[in-house]
Every structure is written in C-alpha cells, then in structure tokens.
Write a protein that holds these residues in place. Sequence first.
Motif, PDB file in Angstrom:
ATOM      1  N   LYS A  81       0.869  -1.181   0.000  1.00  0.00           N
ATOM      2  CA  LYS A  81       0.000   0.000   0.000  1.00  0.00           C
ATOM      3  C   LYS A  81       0.905   1.229   0.000  1.00  0.00           C
ATOM      4  N   PRO A  82       0.501   2.272  -0.656  1.00  0.00           N
ATOM      5  CA  PRO A  82       1.380   3.451  -0.712  1.00  0.00           C
ATOM      6  C   PRO A  82       1.416   4.214   0.609  1.00  0.00           C
ATOM      7  N   LEU A  83       2.595   4.714   0.947  1.00  0.00           N
ATOM      8  CA  LEU A  83       2.773   5.555   2.137  1.00  0.00           C
ATOM      9  C   LEU A  83       2.936   7.022   1.754  1.00  0.00           C
ATOM     10  N   VAL A 121      -1.870   6.145   2.419  1.00  0.00           N
ATOM     11  CA  VAL A 121      -0.874   7.221   2.380  1.00  0.00           C
ATOM     12  C   VAL A 121      -0.862   7.971   3.715  1.00  0.00           C
ATOM     13  N   VAL A 134      -5.288   2.016   7.968  1.00  0.00           N
ATOM     14  CA  VAL A 134      -5.203   0.994   6.919  1.00  0.00           C
ATOM     15  C   VAL A 134      -4.381  -0.207   7.368  1.00  0.00           C
ATOM     16  N   ARG A 135      -3.313   0.067   8.137  1.00  0.00           N
ATOM     17  CA  ARG A 135      -2.450  -1.028   8.570  1.00  0.00           C
ATOM     18  C   ARG A 135      -2.651  -1.386  10.044  1.00  0.00           C
ATOM     19  N   LEU A 167       8.961   7.930   8.832  1.00  0.00           N
ATOM     20  CA  LEU A 167       8.061   7.505   9.892  1.00  0.00           C
ATOM     21  C   LEU A 167       8.692   6.368  10.692  1.00  0.00           C
TER      22      LEU A 167
END
Lengths: 374, 99
Positions: free
Chosen positions: A4-6, A55, B28-29, B40
């Motif tokens: 997944k994009p950060l 993101v 999301v995570r 991060l």
Amino acid sequence: MDPKPLWLLAELTYKCPLQCPYCSNPLDFAGPRFKRELSTDEWCRVFREAKALGVLQLGLSGGEPTLRSDLEELVREAHGLGLYTSLITSAYRLTKERLAALKAAGLDHVQISIQGADAELSDAVAGTASYRDKIAAYHYTRELGFPLTVNVVLHRRNLHQVEALIRLAETLGAERIELANTQFYGWALHNRDVLMPTRAQLDEAWQVVQRERARLGTKLEIVWVLPDYHEQYPKPCMGGWARAYMTVTPAGEVWPCHAAGRITSLRFENVRDRPLDWIWEHSDAFTRFRGDAWMPEPCRSCPRKAQDFGGCRCQAFLVVGDAGVTDPVCSLSPHRPLIDAAVAEVERAAAAGAAPDEWTYRAAPASRALAAKG
Amino acid sequence: MSPPPPPPVAVTAVPRLHPKARLQRDDVRGRDVLLYPEGLVVLNATGTAILGLCDGVRSIAQVVAALEQRYGAPAGTVKPDVSAFLDGLAAKGLVTYGP
Ligand code: SF4
Ligand code: SF4
C-alpha cells in the motif's frame, strides 16, 4: 504481501518562476499534456482516496506550489485527514503572512530549495533572482516554528560550495539539509554533460559531508543523495516500483515516480477517470514492474535484487530505451558502458580544461520547442 | 567517523516529542506511527504507551512508574526498555530531553 502506498507527491502545478537547469519536471511541462490543472475539489478527493489507500506522507510540490491560490484549502483538507504535509517550494515571493496562513491550515514541514551558498551563484543557477526571498523565507519558517529542510541539488557548478551550504543551513537553524546530487531525468538529462561533476569534485564534497556530520551530530541532519552514475550499484529507486510511492501530476495523471511519465511504453491513468485505489492496484503503469517477475538477467539471479529492485525503470528507459532492463548504472548491466562513456567524457573535458557548454534553462518557451520536436 | 555517544540521560530528565514529529493512527495497517519530515517510525503498543505518557511534564522516572503501575510490572523491569526506546528516538532527533 499486497503493498500500500505511504507517500503521495502532489505536483500541484508545473508553473514556476525559477528556471533550474536540473529540474526534474518533464521537458514538455508546458505542453498540452499538463495543461488542464486539477481543481480544488479534485485535489481534495485525491487526498481522501490516498488516505483511504494508506498514504501518510503528502508532499505538496510542483513547479511552484505556492502559485496555487487554493494551497491553504488543500493543506487544511490534508491536515484534517491526518496526513503529514510537507511544502516543497522555491520560496519565490513567499511572504510571512502566507506561511502563517499555511501554518494555521495545519502545514507540518517546509522544504525550501537553494541553488548556491551566495546570491551570485544561487541566482545564476536558478535563472531568476530569488536568493533574497529564500533567505527571508528561511527566517520566517523558523519564527513560525516550522521544521525546516534546506534542499540543494548538487552539480558541477556548485559542488565546491558544499561546506558553505552546510554552514548556511546550520546558521539558519534548519533540521535537515538535503544535498541531492543531480539525478539525470527531465531537464537534468537534457543538460547532463554540463551538470555532471568530476570524480574529484564528488570525492572532495563527500569528505566535507563526513567531517560535518561528525561535527554536527543530531543538530543538523545531512542527507547525501548518491550520484548514481559514479556508483557501482543502482539506487533502490522509490523503494521499489509501485511499492510505497505515487505521484499525481498537475493534470491528474498518476505515476509511480515523478519521472515515470517519460516512459512511452507504459499506459498512465488519470484521477479524473478512475479512483486512486484502482489505479494503484490495476493500472498498467503500476503493475508492470511491481515485484520481481518482470526482471531479466542479470537481476533475476542476483542476490541484490531484494535490496535495489533492479534499480530505476526510468533510467533504463531514458538511457537504454527499454524500461524493462537492468538499470544501466549497475556494473553488472551489459549497458554500463553507456554510463561509463558519459562519465569519461566529462573527465576528459575537465582534464583538457575545456570551457563547459551552457545549459538550457527550464522555461516554458524552451519546453514548448522541445515538446514540438517530440 | 560518527559523533561520540551522548552521556546517559538522568531519570529526572523530561522527555518531549520534538515539534516536528506527530503521532498518527495508521488505520489501513492497524497501527500507530510517528510521522516526521520525510519519514516515519512504526510503533508497537508499548511505544505508543510510552509516548502517550511523554507529556512534557513527567520525568523518565515518572513515565516508568506510570507504566509499571499500568501493567503491574515489578519495579526495575520497565526502565531499560523505556530508556532504549526514548534514546533511539532521541538519536533521530524525534525526542528531546529537558529539565
Ligand atoms: S527545480 Fe527549480 S525550476 Fe524546477 S520546479 Fe523546482 S524551483 Fe522550479
Ligand atoms: S544486477 Fe540487478 S539486482 Fe543485481 S545489483 Fe545490478 S541492478 Fe541490482
């Protein structure tokens, strides 16, 4: 694992009052492809879709993002979503009032470029008198309590100023200085022979960086972006194709990195036509080089492939003409001689004391001329 | 050539999150993260608990005491983890120690 994009880099406009000859924007930035800029609402929707996709870091860039009069509104939306927002600006005509308004809107971090350690060189490289505005803006960011990154793109004409640049960032009270050796995409590739430094210049600058890192410790973080033509192995570009990063261009095309739009063999989607998660998961541009199934030799059987992902697809396309081969800067690539030849030519010219050519400034007329040439 | 290691931090020091860093929930995570310019740090539950107690008033000793009480841990068992965690963030410039 499904990545997944950060990171999202939002290129809000390609208009820019500066004319840096190393600019990473497309050569045809002034052409029809980038003409119809996204509206405020469209950008806000992109930010919401990006956040829902994973993101966390948002770069507001360009061109010059402060040319968008809705920048405060965009920052407010992004901040409300919990995104960490960085403004990436040249600081041309940036006032303290504007910065204060951005702070109030929730902007987290400011990155301001500088093109040299003094007005004479900085303005000559930028092609626009802007040094004074930059210095003023550095002070405003400190007064307003922003964390500050000073960003410098390094090349043959300013590498000798690395020490002065670090001292400047230190005096300004910056958190970070990013010393980014020129990567050869966009305008930088067009001006490659003028910008590429000699090996001796790079070695000297690297000595300075090590010495200054030891002196400064955590007081100032010094980031040194490697000059990949002078390395043995490629950079782990973007942390791997379509693994963590996406760029949205001013007119809404979505690219796996800010240089990828030049790869003519890929099909790019637009946020006006598709939701961002679909583009991330299914578009040709994002799926083509994700993972390692696409890799040819020598990458396929190389133990370093999990580390550098076979290097940069854009560089493979720009130098070799095929985005699906090993990055030509890799010493194991059969195309490395193309890189060696470019490096050797610079060394030869420097040894002969030849006066370097003039560069082409990044500007709309030159861009339209290049776009017309195709 | 790296700078000399900093002297050990006294338990009376007050740890603070640097203003450039921000705690954020990553829905999301399903985790917490510490966001800062261009990076991060992923936090585990303990990390989140420690940073949640670093309010700019509590000293390290008080953060440790609060955690020991919260988790019913025997005295002295929590301190090494807290110090290692905070020192790691301090080395990145994300935590500062003050009086
Ligand atoms: S690199 Fe220079 S010309 Fe290009 S967008 Fe940035 S400030 Fe403008
Ligand atoms: S062969 Fe491919 S994976 Fe191996 S070092 Fe070179 S670019 Fe990286």
